[in-house]
Design a protein around this motif. Structure first.
Motif, short mmCIF file in Angstrom:
data_model
loop_
_atom_site.label_atom_id
_atom_site.label_comp_id
_atom_site.label_asym_id
_atom_site.label_seq_id
_atom_site.Cartn_x
_atom_site.Cartn_y
_atom_site.Cartn_z
N THR A 100 -3.10 -3.39 6.15
CA THR A 100 -4.19 -2.60 6.26
C THR A 100 -4.17 -1.33 7.31
N GLN A 119 -3.06 2.79 7.59
CA GLN A 119 -4.03 3.48 7.69
C GLN A 119 -3.46 4.75 8.80
N ARG A 172 1.03 -1.43 -0.08
CA ARG A 172 -0.01 0.49 0.50
C ARG A 172 0.88 1.64 -0.01
N GLN A 189 -1.87 -9.71 5.25
CA GLN A 189 -2.89 -8.16 4.76
C GLN A 189 -3.39 -7.36 6.04
#
Length: 250
Positions: free
Chosen positions: A226, A230, A171, A222
């Protein structure tokens, strides 16, 4: 399942700068897709003791070890016999490979080319659809050519036999109005919270004057990914940035 890999680039021509290596990015990308992330890369010379020691060290440390270079017909192509020595087995003619190469070269199957038909005892050939002379796997070590086109073809043949792990995902957030020094402490705190991930900070400076930083979180967990993404977004907002998800435009 977490799995890891290492890559050994073998060749004096790489260390001298005569040859540019184009294999790292390909292997890192493909191995990441298979869930076997590349964790270490060594560039070593065509020196018997160095090859043996490096193969011995890394095969004990990583789930899979890949080598490129040093498996041709010339005197300095010593990778195969050195890997055989690292495993404590003879380097000898592989009958099926010998017959295949003999049919390929015919009357030109000279002593130099015959070297390419010798493998460590117990090794499994890696097919070479480009120039026929195979690589090989023995234990968790996979020996491939250094020429990128041939190496990639060999890897495509090898990949289905590798045991995959959890896919590596990433990400990315970027902002154009903050710089590394501003977010360094906060990013370190996020890394400490999620040690199973790899976090990176990548400043950019475009020709039109746009400057900023991209923050990347990468890993196989995962849920942690995540949460870390954030946290990165929150960090950039708290520092006065305008975070955008994805890679910064060129």
């Amino acid at each position: 399942m977490r799995r890891t890999a290492a890559l050994i680039l073998i060749g004096n021509e790489i260390l001298s700068g005569r040859t540019r290596d184009d294999n790292i990015q390909f292997l890192a990308t493909r191995l990441g897709e298979l869930g076997i992330p590349l964790r270490e890369i060594r560039v070593i010379p065509d020196v018997r003791e160095t090859i043996i020691l490096t193969v011995t060290e890394l095969r004990a440390k990583f789930d899979e070890v890949f080598t490129t270079g040093g498996i041709g017909p010339t005197h300095d192509d010593i990778t195969a016999p050195c890997v055989a020595e690292a495993f404590g087995v003879p380097w000898e003619f592989h009958p099926a490979t010998y017959d295949m190469l003999k049919a390929q070269f015919g009357e030109d199957f000279n002593a130099a080319r015959q070297r390419m038909a010798k493998l460590p005892r117990g090794a499994t050939p890696i097919p070479n659809p480009v120039s026929r002379a195979p690589g090989f796997s023995i234990g968790n070590v996979h020996v491939m050519a250094g020429v990128p086109r041939i190496m990639r073809a060999m890897f495509d043949e090898l990949a289905p036999s590798l045991t995959p792990g959890s896919p590596v995902q990433s990400r990315t957030w970027y902002t154009t109005n903050l710089f590394e020094g501003t977010i360094a402490d906060g990013l370190e705190a996020i890394q400490n919270t999620y040690p199973q991930l790899d976090l990176g900070s990548y400043p950019f400076h475009r020709d039109d004057g746009r400057r900023g930083v991209a923050l990347v979180a990468k890993g196989q967990d995962q849920d942690a990914l995540t949460q870390a993404a954030q946290a990165i977004y929150t960090l950039l907002k708290e520092k006065g940035g305008a975070p955008v998800e994805g890679e910064p435009p060129p």
